[in-house]
Design an enzyme around this catalytic site. Structure first.
Site, PDB file in Angstrom:
ATOM      1  N   SER A  95      34.962  35.455  33.733  1.00  0.00           N
ATOM      2  CA  SER A  95      36.133  36.297  33.474  1.00  0.00           C
ATOM      3  C   SER A  95      36.479  36.407  31.988  1.00  0.00           C
ATOM      4  O   SER A  95      36.767  37.519  31.514  1.00  0.00           O
ATOM      5  CB  SER A  95      37.338  35.779  34.264  1.00  0.00           C
TER       6      SER A  95
ATOM      7  N   LYS B 183      44.262  31.016  45.114  1.00  0.00           N
ATOM      8  CA  LYS B 183      44.623  32.365  45.536  1.00  0.00           C
ATOM      9  C   LYS B 183      45.756  32.394  46.559  1.00  0.00           C
ATOM     10  O   LYS B 183      46.502  33.365  46.627  1.00  0.00           O
ATOM     11  CB  LYS B 183      43.392  33.099  46.078  1.00  0.00           C
TER      12      LYS B 183
ATOM     13  N   ASP C  88      40.123  41.959  44.519  1.00  0.00           N
ATOM     14  CA  ASP C  88      38.817  41.733  45.137  1.00  0.00           C
ATOM     15  C   ASP C  88      38.509  42.805  46.178  1.00  0.00           C
ATOM     16  O   ASP C  88      37.367  43.276  46.268  1.00  0.00           O
ATOM     17  CB  ASP C  88      38.779  40.361  45.819  1.00  0.00           C
TER      18      ASP C  88
END
Length: 278
Positions: A22, A71, A108
């Site tokens: 990332s 998450k 996502d």
């Protein structure tokens, strides 16, 4: 141009995090967009450390990327969560607004859809999902948009099967559960999404059909996976984990910086270069 409201910091959080691509992708985007005052870092943060980290952020922060195992853990710490993220109870993107609110989203799912569309997959009559973890639920959410028929999920336990069936009911996807021992049958589907850890699908390489459809293997390191290599050798279309990573990162950059469009090709090349150097 630098941020005009003082928010110019971003980062990816997770554990483990050392090998995350990332920072490479986001920094490449910032450079291409001329955001010279912006920074993007990585922090090794587990679930126990997450609340303290979030509370310690100041007004210079614009956003965060979240990877496992955060998450779901981030959700109680947010002011609002998008419908997309709520649908799978997973947030991978947090945007800090000018008035200090924490807004969660999941890139996502649209990232998966965009990666497939880039390879010409707009719709599928049926599909197979290998695995039943967090990424598999995102795969089901993506399939709710593009699959018109049955989705078969190949899992290792009844508990996992029940979870996938529950996600299917919640997302409006017709899910059939099959045992992992029969996973070779998955490869006959027109669209196969492999969401398992590295090495898990290696035993399936000899079962790739003569005329395979499309394989979406969410791994990007090592690449190609054994299954992806065998699939390509048979002439099948392959979408890889780097495709997913780049497409979801494009959406993150756009949300966090407010600049559109994010430079997809520049970010992909940066990711490819970083992987080639490992």
């Amino acid at each position: 141009m630098p941020s005009t409201d003082g928010r110019h910091r971003a980062a990816v959080l997770g554990s483990p995090i050392a090998h995350s691509l990332s920072p490479v992708l986001h920094r490449a985007a910032y450079a291409e967009l001329g955001l010279t005052g912006w920074s993007y870092d990585r922090f090794e943060i587990d679930e126990a450390a997450l609340p303290g980290f979030i509370e310690g952020l100041d007004a210079s922060w614009a956003g965060l990327s979240l990877t496992m195992p955060l998450k779901r853990a981030i959700i109680p710490l947010l002011d609002s969560v998008s419908v997309t993220a709520s649908s799978v109870e997973a947030v991978n993107t947090v945007v800090f607004t000018e008035d200090g609110r924490r807004v969660g989203d999941n890139t996502d799912i649209p990232g998966m859809i965009a990666a497939l569309r880039e390879r010409g997959v707009e719709k599928a009559d049926s599909a197979a999902v290998l695995g039943a973890g967090a990424t598999a639920s995102s795969a089901l959410a993506a399939l709710s948009e593009i699959c018109t028929g049955l989705v078969t999920a190949y899992v290792r336990s009844r508990e996992r099967g029940d979870e996938m069936r529950g996600w299917g009911e919640r997302l409006g996807v017709d899910v059939r559960i099959a045992d992992w021992a029969d996973a070779e049958q998955a490869l006959r589907a027109p669209l196969v999404i492999a969401t398992t850890p590295a090495g898990t699908t290696d035993a399936l390489t000899g079962a790739v059909p003569a005329a395979p459809g499309t394989l979406f293997d969410v791994l990007y390191e090592p690449w190609p996976t054994g299954l992806a290599a065998a699939w390509s050798a048979r002439g099948g279309a392959v979408v890889g984990g780097l495709d997913l990573l780049v497409h979801q990162a494009v959406l993150q950059v756009e949300q966090v910086t407010g600049r559109r469009p994010a430079p997809l090709d520049v970010m992909r090349r940066a990711g490819e270069q970083a992987l080639s150097e490992r």
